[in-house]
Scaffold this motif. Structure first.
Motif, PDB file in Angstrom:
ATOM      1  N   HIS A  13       0.830  -1.202   0.000  1.00 29.59           N
ATOM      2  CA  HIS A  13       0.000   0.000   0.000  1.00 29.59           C
ATOM      3  C   HIS A  13       0.867   1.256   0.000  1.00 29.59           C
ATOM      4  O   HIS A  13       1.996   1.245   0.465  1.00 29.59           O
ATOM      5  CB  HIS A  13      -0.914  -0.007   1.220  1.00 29.59           C
ATOM      6  N   SER A  46      -9.562  -5.837  -0.695  1.00 28.72           N
ATOM      7  CA  SER A  46      -8.538  -4.855  -0.347  1.00 28.72           C
ATOM      8  C   SER A  46      -8.319  -4.786   1.167  1.00 28.72           C
ATOM      9  O   SER A  46      -9.262  -4.683   1.937  1.00 28.72           O
ATOM     10  CB  SER A  46      -8.952  -3.480  -0.872  1.00 28.72           C
ATOM     11  N   PHE A  59      -6.582  -2.359   2.499  1.00 31.73           N
ATOM     12  CA  PHE A  59      -6.284  -0.949   2.765  1.00 31.73           C
ATOM     13  C   PHE A  59      -7.604  -0.234   3.003  1.00 31.73           C
ATOM     14  O   PHE A  59      -8.307   0.109   2.063  1.00 31.73           O
ATOM     15  CB  PHE A  59      -5.543  -0.370   1.550  1.00 31.73           C
ATOM     16  N   MET A 114      -1.723   0.548  -5.906  1.00 33.82           N
ATOM     17  CA  MET A 114      -1.054  -0.481  -5.102  1.00 33.82           C
ATOM     18  C   MET A 114       0.127  -1.037  -5.869  1.00 33.82           C
ATOM     19  O   MET A 114       0.110  -1.123  -7.089  1.00 33.82           O
ATOM     20  CB  MET A 114      -2.020  -1.622  -4.778  1.00 33.82           C
TER      21      MET A 114
END
Lengths: 112, 236
Positions: free
Chosen positions: B95, B157, B159, B201
């Motif tokens: 990330h 994901s 993040f 990413m």
């Protein structure tokens, strides 16, 4: 198989599936184990609704009677589940020991 | 506003220094105060030593809990120290800390209660994972839409940012393995608003993905099952 018996078994399986949902909701059963049990019951459900599937597989594998195969599979699955439970217990014992040691060491440190 | 970056790390000795450096670099702003906490999930390499040598803010778990347990430890920490926002951020350098702000601002403005950093929403990201994995993610995304009527593309994901209410929910109950898609269902079913934010990413530089090809079928079944169950049991 008798239609009444089949309906009875189907109802029983549905009750089991509902119970799984309930214990997961109450956080008494991990989602993973809930999934294993659900898969077993769903396969059972399919076998009850379409009995010809097991009969054909049993014939293919050389069993004289389909129930013989089912008993054999059931025993193996139960053995496997018990085995897995023992593995899980061993891991929990290990973690538990580590936790007791760690907390005891921490308490000792705090005293000083 | 206080925000906490939760960095779960399992054997990330090669990348952890860089990850913390990137976060420190992106700390400055007026809207909120940014802290971080590394959750060392019982690493077997020298992640612990590196964190301590560099004086990083780290919690060393006594035993390996897996990604879910590690992240939940971060949420417990956030709850205990009264953080308003928590951000999940991988310890493997996948990330980009530049986008933390993009995830946090919509939550501060009340536009969303949870934001997800997405690879798919625009073409920011050159790295989009393998074809097989993209098909898997597409399927899970469709499942999510089917179950919750909310469209989110990058459901896997890791993040993500959440507000105080959701910190409390996750501190109490967080899935133990493959938690991302399942926890999105929980959040939506509890009546919170989830928004997807475009981020870039990178392909991970060190270490392998936690999901091997052999495990991917199990992964799909488990995640699908968990999403359906969450949909059935969660209420507002």
């Amino acid at each position: 198989m008798d239609i009444k018996l089949r309906i009875f078994i189907i109802l029983l399986i549905l009750i089991c599936l509902f119970s799984i949902l309930k214990v997961i909701k109450l956080k008494k059963l991990d989602m993973r184990y809930g999934m294993y049990w659900s898969i077993i019951f769903i396969i059972l459900l399919i076998m009850i609704i379409f009995p010809s599937i097991i009969e054909n597989i049993a014939k293919l594998c050389g069993f004289k009677e389909a129930p013989n195969m089912l008993f054999l599979i059931a025993i193996f699955i139960l053995f496997y589940i018990v085995f897995r439970i023992y593995i899980t217990i061993s891991r929990l014992q290990e973690v538990n020991r580590k936790l007791v040691q760690e907390i005891s060491l921490l308490k000792e440190e705090k005293k000083k | 506003m206080k925000a906490l970056v939760i960095i779960p790390a399992y054997n990330e000795s090669k990348s952890i220094i860089n990850v913390v450096k990137e976060i420190e670099k992106n700390k400055q702003n007026k809207e909120y105060k940014l802290d971080y906490i590394i959750i060392n999930d019982g690493s077997t390499d020298n992640t612990k030593e590196i964190c301590e040598e560099n004086n990083f803010n780290v919690i060393n778990l006594v035993s390996n809990l897996g990604i879910g347990g590690a992240v939940q430890t971060g949420y417990l920490y956030a709850l205990k120290h009264h953080y308003d926002i928590a951000i999940q951020f991988d310890g493997d350098g996948q990330h980009d800390a530049k986008y933390i702000k993009d995830l946090v601002i919509p939550i501060i403005n009340g536009e969303a209660n949870m934001t997800i950093g997405s690879r798919y929403i625009t073409d920011l990201s050159s790295y989009k994972s393998t074809i097989v994995r993209q098909i898997g993610i597409k399927f899970l995304s469709m499942m999510l839409t089917l179950l919750t009527k909310v469209k989110i593309l990058d459901v896997t994901s890791g993040f993500r940012a959440v507000n105080k209410d959701i910190i409390e929910i996750f501190a109490y109950d967080y899935p133990s393995d493959y938690p991302e898609p399942e926890s999105i269902v929980t959040v939506i079913k509890k009546g919170y608003k989830v928004a997807e934010i475009p981020v870039k990413m990178q392909e991970r530089l060190y270490g392998k993905s936690s999901i091997t090809p052999l495990k991917s079928i199990y992964y799909m079944i488990k995640v699908t099952y968990a999403m359906i169950m969450r949909c059935l049991i969660e209420r507002k």
